[in-house]
Scaffold this motif. Structure first.
Motif, mmCIF file in Angstrom:
data_model
loop_
_atom_site.group_PDB
_atom_site.id
_atom_site.type_symbol
_atom_site.label_atom_id
_atom_site.label_comp_id
_atom_site.label_asym_id
_atom_site.label_seq_id
_atom_site.Cartn_x
_atom_site.Cartn_y
_atom_site.Cartn_z
ATOM 1 N N GLN A 10 0.791 -1.101 0.081
ATOM 2 C CA GLN A 10 0.076 -0.039 0.079
ATOM 3 C C GLN A 10 0.828 1.278 0.009
ATOM 4 N N THR A 11 1.972 1.144 0.301
ATOM 5 C CA THR A 11 3.004 2.694 0.386
ATOM 6 C C THR A 11 3.977 2.484 -0.545
ATOM 7 N N THR A 12 3.987 1.929 -1.598
ATOM 8 C CA THR A 12 5.208 1.509 -2.547
ATOM 9 C C THR A 12 5.234 2.765 -3.407
ATOM 10 N N ASP A 13 3.788 3.270 -4.000
ATOM 11 C CA ASP A 13 3.933 4.188 -4.933
ATOM 12 C C ASP A 13 3.076 5.409 -4.340
ATOM 13 N N LEU A 14 3.526 5.773 -3.277
ATOM 14 C CA LEU A 14 3.165 7.041 -2.582
ATOM 15 C C LEU A 14 3.616 8.423 -3.130
ATOM 16 N N PRO A 15 3.045 9.308 -3.462
ATOM 17 C CA PRO A 15 3.561 10.564 -3.909
ATOM 18 C C PRO A 15 4.466 11.116 -3.108
ATOM 19 N N SER A 16 5.522 11.583 -3.652
ATOM 20 C CA SER A 16 6.440 12.170 -2.792
ATOM 21 C C SER A 16 5.875 13.591 -2.034
ATOM 22 N N GLN A 17 4.912 14.048 -2.486
ATOM 23 C CA GLN A 17 4.217 15.383 -1.803
ATOM 24 C C GLN A 17 2.780 15.448 -2.260
ATOM 25 N N ASP A 18 2.151 16.261 -1.511
ATOM 26 C CA ASP A 18 0.514 16.338 -1.980
ATOM 27 C C ASP A 18 0.203 17.262 -3.332
ATOM 28 N N THR A 19 -0.315 16.542 -4.251
ATOM 29 C CA THR A 19 -0.513 17.500 -5.598
ATOM 30 C C THR A 19 -1.947 17.532 -5.950
ATOM 31 N N GLY A 20 -2.677 16.951 -4.995
ATOM 32 C CA GLY A 20 -4.181 16.924 -5.413
ATOM 33 C C GLY A 20 -4.821 18.313 -5.240
ATOM 34 N N GLY A 21 -5.225 19.092 -6.449
ATOM 35 C CA GLY A 21 -5.536 20.750 -6.016
ATOM 36 C C GLY A 21 -7.237 20.304 -5.701
ATOM 37 N N ASP A 22 -8.108 19.631 -6.278
ATOM 38 C CA ASP A 22 -9.368 19.455 -5.757
ATOM 39 C C ASP A 22 -9.537 18.742 -4.475
ATOM 40 N N ASP A 23 -8.753 17.743 -4.234
ATOM 41 C CA ASP A 23 -8.833 17.206 -2.791
ATOM 42 C C ASP A 23 -8.424 17.980 -1.693
ATOM 43 N N LYS A 24 -7.386 19.043 -2.273
ATOM 44 C CA LYS A 24 -6.956 19.952 -1.422
ATOM 45 C C LYS A 24 -7.910 21.112 -1.096
ATOM 46 N N ASP A 25 -8.703 21.414 -2.124
ATOM 47 C CA ASP A 25 -9.456 22.211 -1.749
ATOM 48 C C ASP A 25 -10.846 21.557 -0.719
ATOM 49 N N ASN A 26 -11.079 20.368 -1.056
ATOM 50 C CA ASN A 26 -12.008 19.607 -0.305
ATOM 51 C C ASN A 26 -11.489 19.042 1.075
ATOM 52 N N LYS A 27 -10.145 19.448 1.451
ATOM 53 C CA LYS A 27 -9.660 19.350 2.502
ATOM 54 C C LYS A 27 -9.548 17.816 2.869
ATOM 55 N N ARG A 28 -9.329 16.859 2.081
ATOM 56 C CA ARG A 28 -9.361 15.563 2.069
ATOM 57 C C ARG A 28 -7.696 15.280 2.550
ATOM 58 N N PHE A 29 -7.874 14.020 3.356
ATOM 59 C CA PHE A 29 -6.348 13.635 3.866
ATOM 60 C C PHE A 29 -5.698 12.971 2.762
ATOM 61 N N LEU A 30 -4.309 13.257 2.234
ATOM 62 C CA LEU A 30 -3.690 12.236 1.344
ATOM 63 C C LEU A 30 -2.462 11.764 2.010
ATOM 64 N N ARG A 31 -1.947 10.649 1.638
ATOM 65 C CA ARG A 31 -0.938 9.929 2.081
ATOM 66 C C ARG A 31 0.240 10.339 1.087
ATOM 67 N N THR A 32 1.453 10.547 1.749
ATOM 68 C CA THR A 32 2.650 10.889 0.960
ATOM 69 C C THR A 32 3.722 10.156 1.459
ATOM 70 N N ALA A 33 4.851 10.579 0.898
ATOM 71 C CA ALA A 33 6.054 9.869 1.427
ATOM 72 C C ALA A 33 6.568 10.548 2.775
ATOM 73 N N SER A 34 6.440 11.807 2.904
ATOM 74 C CA SER A 34 6.823 12.564 3.834
ATOM 75 C C SER A 34 5.843 12.096 5.238
ATOM 76 N N TRP A 35 4.516 11.767 4.820
ATOM 77 C CA TRP A 35 3.693 11.151 5.725
ATOM 78 C C TRP A 35 4.182 9.847 6.291
ATOM 79 N N LEU A 36 4.444 9.296 5.537
ATOM 80 C CA LEU A 36 5.122 7.860 5.602
ATOM 81 C C LEU A 36 6.240 7.770 6.568
ATOM 82 N N GLN A 37 7.099 8.677 6.363
ATOM 83 C CA GLN A 37 8.303 8.729 7.169
ATOM 84 C C GLN A 37 7.873 9.099 8.593
ATOM 85 N N ALA A 38 7.172 10.368 8.749
ATOM 86 C CA ALA A 38 6.832 10.727 10.031
ATOM 87 C C ALA A 38 5.929 9.798 10.770
#
Length: 1059
Positions: free
Chosen positions: A256-284
């Motif tokens: 589930q974590t192999t293809d995580l994006p390096s950073q949050d790139t979802g514009g619409d999702d960001k406007d909708n304030k949806r949570f997205l998993r990223t590589a930085s999130w995985l490290q933290a």
């Protein structure tokens, strides 16, 4: 099927209508609450019957039944908590068997809100009249079933994470997690965890599930962290671990974590304030998960196997599915798995499952090997710390890892090269803490043996663990012992054993001791493990193992045979060397008898050390030698090999540097073998006499030699021929019996009879043929064989033939005892009071046995008397007391032979009495009290006297007599009694005895001894004593003297008349 549904509908309809009617009348009739409960109970019973029959309750029938239940739920502010609980149980049945995932999204959302409200403990303050643990558990149960049914369809899964349902779902999650951490009810916690599991399994949107992950992990960590205040049941902990494992699988697995994006790139999702998993999130998130797991993995020491098994599943989940995403946690997870595998026995399912996984997953085996390599490298560093728990933990981890990797196709060459050295260094650090004076053998300490402690282990065939200073060190040694047991079963055993054996003679003392301990125990375990295999298979490794054992045996034998000045100061070397000898004997059995000439005396020699643990080791070694070589006991072992043991002891005694252990070895041999060993000790006794002549100026050594001689004597007198019996006929009674008139008459009659008999015999002889020729014809040829010999010649010949002296009983043993007793004359003048006392005690043992042979015993008295008599004036009280006891024994067994010696030493005995009297006279005078004597005269011979005293004892501190004075006084009284009874001393000396024993004349044993010599004198002395006491105290003392009337007697006989 439709007909069956109609039948159940007809049965359910009246109950549903009744429930609706009761609910409708609730505002007018408060008593309707009870009827609601009754109606719900009937409805629940019917639904349970329907649920037992599959496919009867469909969605339509479920909706029909839900209608009256919904009326009850709408009245939740007025109905009882029990009614709400029954309603939820009915809904639970409808969710499982009725709707079956066909719920509409709207109804699902409403039910989720309802269940959340009823499960919340604070609802009792905001809406419903009361809540209970049962109601909350039922609400969470319904919530879990609702989420499970919704996740059956894709529509239901998507509806869970719709934007409108997110607040409702978030509230439900908060209530679940708060109940898990805050409530104490285990039933509520179990249902809340089931709801969390249903939620984690039912949500398809992993980003949405990841948004709940921090709070979920935090609550689960709080639940699963071991605590002494809030202890959850093991079932709750087990389900909590399963929940954590499920969350990590759904959110943080490598897939589930192999293809995580390096950073949050979802514009619409960001406007909708949806949570997205990223590589930085995985490290933290990985960092926080590591902290949480560090607390959760402490459950590896939980006492319930269900919890440990659930923890193992969590660890396996991380290793198999999260190896990359949670790579920082792999080390502690592997450590936990190894610890879990070592908690059970041979049939532990956890270890079996882990072995299966290692066999199928080669990467996991390599991971465990790398962890083992790190643990071995860090072992010496851990052993230097003071944290016993961490030290035991790492040893235990190495042991289990070696066991798990045994049999796997994993290359352990690098670890084998490190294992021997690091084990040695780690163990030397442990043993270094015990370098205190108590752990060393003091060569200058007095060599004494605690016979009781050694003989108590006379049948032990196992060695006790080596004692160390601290209890924590003993626990550490147990862990090392367990590690060697596992290592002995592995392929690395021979390599490690060879390295350890090669290091046993190099390095500092702690390093040598650690190498010796490790090699001995490792080879011992290898012999045990390989013995069963070698009986059927020859794996080609036994030759190397035997070579190592022979090398270690030679090293150990060399350590044991070193001179005392060259021996290591640490007694553990000798103890381990004894274990090696016992191991060799166990291997070779009867073939080892040829080695006994080299090993038997060193083992016996160690019995002379003052270290009790080392003595027990030596005793266990001797038992193993006897059993392995086919002897019945250690006694048989020693007697069968006594020739070269005696030679070894003799060499130690004759050598210019005498060993202080040699006499103790001899003493222990006597204790183990008994009198059967004595006949072989003739030459050794001579060696001991020679040693006494050469080293007579060393009191301690002389004491040791005489202690061995005393052991010979004590065992020698135990033979049947010399056993002391209680038969008084064996003691010569030399004193005269009291003379009476009847005795005189009988004596005169016997004399008259004897004279008459002699006259008759003389007359008879004169009537015989008188010789007509000389007794010897001088003209007769002396070689004439026909010459007739006269009776007088025969008588002269008979008188010339003297019978030989009778031999003493058991001549060889008797001669040894006699020789030892004669030797004491040279050392009774020693400056050591302890030696003088021990010699007198030795004589006290030998005299009764030697008295069996008068021709040897009387010369011995003549030899000892000149050196014994001065001991009566010895400055030490216990020596004087022992000397007086010896005088008593001589009087008892030699009788009137002692008359001249006693009379010659009478002034010395009186001097002893004056000394004791001077210390007790002032006190004894104060102790006079009223005495009532009853003297009864029974017959003419005054043979029976009865004396009683009415003096009452009282506590008088001023009458205290010191122990030395009392000791000498008691021995002197005993000696005087023995003299009076067994030795015919002159009358004036007997009067002195009466004077000296007058204060204790009333004692029965004293009176009987003196009455044996002169009853009248004792009777008169008692009478005079009683009158004196009466006049001194001015007290009328009553006498009861019963004297029969004497009808006949001489006028000069004046009997006592009482006034």
């Amino acid at each position: 099927m439709h007909f069956i549904s109609l039948t159940w509908l007809v049965q359910l309809k009246p109950q549903c209508v009744e429930l609706i009617q009761v609910i409708s009348s609730l505002p007018q009739r408060p008593s309707a609450k009870r009827e609601i409960v009754q109606s719900l109970t009937k409805l629940l019973g019917t639904l349970k019957q329907l649920a037992a029959k599959p496919d009867i309750l469909d969605a339509k029938l479920a909706e029909f039944v839900f209608v009256p239940i919904s009326h009850v739920l709408r009245s939740s502010r007025t109905v009882s908590a029990h009614a709400l609980e029954l309603s939820l149980e009915c809904i639970s049945i409808l969710l499982r068997t009725g709707w079956k995932g066909n719920l509409s999204p709207a109804l699902s959302g409403q039910l989720l809100i309802l269940f959340t409200f009823l499960a919340n403990p604070s609802s009792a303050e905001n809406g419903i009249p009361a809540t209970s643990e049962e109601l909350q558990a039922a609400a969470f149960k319904c919530m879990a079933e609702l989420l499970a049914e919704m996740s059956r369809t894709s529509k239901g899964k998507s509806s869970l994470t719709e934007t409108g349902n997110i607040p409702t779902l978030g509230k439900a999650v908060l209530v679940m997690l708060d109940s898990i951490t805050d409530l104490k009810s285990n039933s509520v916690r179990l249902q809340a965890l089931a709801a969390v599991q249903a939620l984690a399994s039912g949500i398809d949107d992993l980003d949405a599930l990841a948004s709940f992950l921090p709070r979920m992990v935090s609550s689960l960590t709080k639940l699963l962290t071991p605590s002494s205040t809030k202890r959850a049941s093991f079932r709750v902990i087990e389900r909590g671990l399963d929940t954590m494992s499920l969350l990590l699988l759904r959110v943080l697995s490598d897939r589930q974590t192999t293809d995580l994006p390096s950073q949050d790139t979802g514009g619409d999702d960001k406007d909708n304030k949806r949570f997205l998993r990223t590589a930085s999130w995985l490290q933290a998130t990985t960092t926080q998960i590591k902290i949480a797991l560090a607390n959760i993995l402490k459950l590896r020491n939980h006492d319930k196997k269900e919890v440990r098994y659930a923890l193992l599943q969590l660890c396996l989940r991380i290793i198999r599915d999260c190896r990359k995403s949670l790579s920082e946690c792999i080390g502690m997870v592997t450590e936990t798995m190894v610890t879990l595998a070592g908690r059970g026995g041979e049939n532990d399912t956890i270890e079996n499952d882990l072995k299966t996984l290692l066999y199928t997953d080669h990467r996991l085996s390599e991971l465990l090997r790398d962890s083992l390599n790190g643990w071995v490298i860090s072992l010496p560093r851990f052993m230097q710390s003071k944290d016993d728990a961490s030290r035991r933990q790492i040893i235990h981890q190495i042991s289990i890892a070696v066991r798990l990797l045994n049999g796997e196709e994993t290359d352990l060459t690098i670890i084998d090269e490190l294992l021997a050295g690091n084990l040695r260094d780690g163990l030397s650090n442990i043993m270094g803490d015990s370098n205190i004076p108590g752990a060393l053998v003091d060569s200058t300490a007095p060599m004494t043996i605690e016979m009781g402690s050694v003989l108590s282990s006379a049948h032990a065939t196992t060695f006790q663990p080596l004692a160390l200073r601290l209890k924590g060190q003993e626990e550490m040694m147990k862990e090392f012992r367990y590690l060697l047991q596992e290592l002995a079963k592995s392929k690395s055993a021979l390599t490690v054993a060879r390295d350890l054996v090669n290091d046993t003679e190099f390095g500092p003392q702690e390093t040598q001791l650690a190498s010796l301990w490790l090699s001995v125990n490792l080879l011992k375990d290898m012999v045990i493990f390989d013995s069963a295999v070698d009986d059927f298979l020859d794996l080609g490794t036994s030759n190397i193992q035997n070579e190592l054992l022979d090398t270690l045996y030679n090293i150990s034998l060399a350590r044991l045979t070193k001179s005392p000045s060259d021996t290591e100061t640490h007694w553990h070397f000798q103890a381990l060397s004894l274990e090696v000898i016992a191991l060799q004997a166990s291997r070779y059995k009867t073939d080892f008898r040829g080695e006994l000439v080299d090993v038997l005396y060193p083992a016996l020699h160690i019995l002379g050390t003052p270290n009790q643990a080392l003595q027990n080791h030596a005793m266990s070694c001797l038992n193993i030698l006897a059993e392995s070589c086919g002897f019945k006991s250690v006694s048989d072992l020693i007697v069968s090999n006594v020739d070269y043991i005696i030679n070894a002891v003799g060499l130690q005694l004759n050598y210019h540097d005498i060993s202080p252990q040699a006499p103790q070895v001899l003493l222990m041999m006597m204790r183990l073998c008994g009198p059967s060993l004595l006949p072989y000790l003739d030459d050794l006794v001579a060696s001991m006499f020679s040693a006494l002549e050469r080293f007579h100026g060393y009191p301690k050594l002389v004491e040791l030699l005489f202690s061995a001689l005393g052991g010979m004597v004590e065992e020698g007198v135990k033979i049947p021929q010399l056993m002391i019996t209680a038969d008084d006929s064996n003691i010569r009674e030399q004193s005269e019996k009291p003379t009476t008139m009847s005795a005189i008459v009988n004596a005169l009659k016997e004399m008259e009879t004897e004279t008459r008999k002699n006259d008759e015999e003389h007359e008879k002889e004169t009537r015989e043929h008188f010789p007509r020729r000389p007794w010897k014809d001088p003209t007769k040829d002396p070689e004439d064989t026909n010459a007739q010999e006269t009776p007088h010649e025969n008588e002269e010949d008979d008188q010339a033939v003297q019978p030989p002296d009778p031999l003493p009983p058991a001549p060889r043993i008797f001669d040894i005892i006699l020789k030892i007793s004669e030797l004491t004359q040279h050392y009774l003048t020693s400056s050591s009071s302890t030696l003088r006392s021990s010699l007198l005690a030795l004589l006290h043992t030998t005299i009764p046995a030697l008295a069996k042979h008068e021709n040897s015993f009387l010369p011995l008295i003549n030899t000892l008397w000149p050196v014994l008599l001065p001991r009566i004036d010895d400055p030490e009280a216990y020596v004087v007391s022992n000397a007086l006891d010896i005088v008593s024994l001589m009087c008892i067994h030699a009788g009137n032979f002692m008359k001249g010696r006693i009379e010659g030493a009478w002034s010395d005995l009186q001097a002893v009495h004056r000394r004791t009297l001077k210390k007790t006279d002032n006190r004894s005078n104060k102790n006079l009290g009223s005495t009532n004597l009853a003297i009864t005269h029974k017959d003419d011979n005054l043979s029976s006297l009865k004396v009683t005293s009415d003096r009452e004892p009282s506590y008088r501190p001023e009458l205290y007599v010191s122990a030395p004075t009392r000791m000498i006084s008691n021995s002197l009284n005993h000696a005087l009694c023995a003299i009076a009874k067994h030795v015919i001393v002159r009358e004036e000396f007997f009067d002195d005895i009466l004077d000296m024993l007058e204060p204790i004349l009333e004692r029965s044993n004293v009176r009987e001894s003196l009455e044996y010599r002169n009853t009248d004198a004792v009777w008169l002395r008692l009478l005079e004593k009683n009158r004196l006491m009466a006049s001194d105290n001015n007290v009328l003392t009553q006498f009861r003297i019963s004297v029969p009337e004497i009808s006949q007697g001489l006028p000069r006989w004046n009997f006592v008349r009482l006034q």
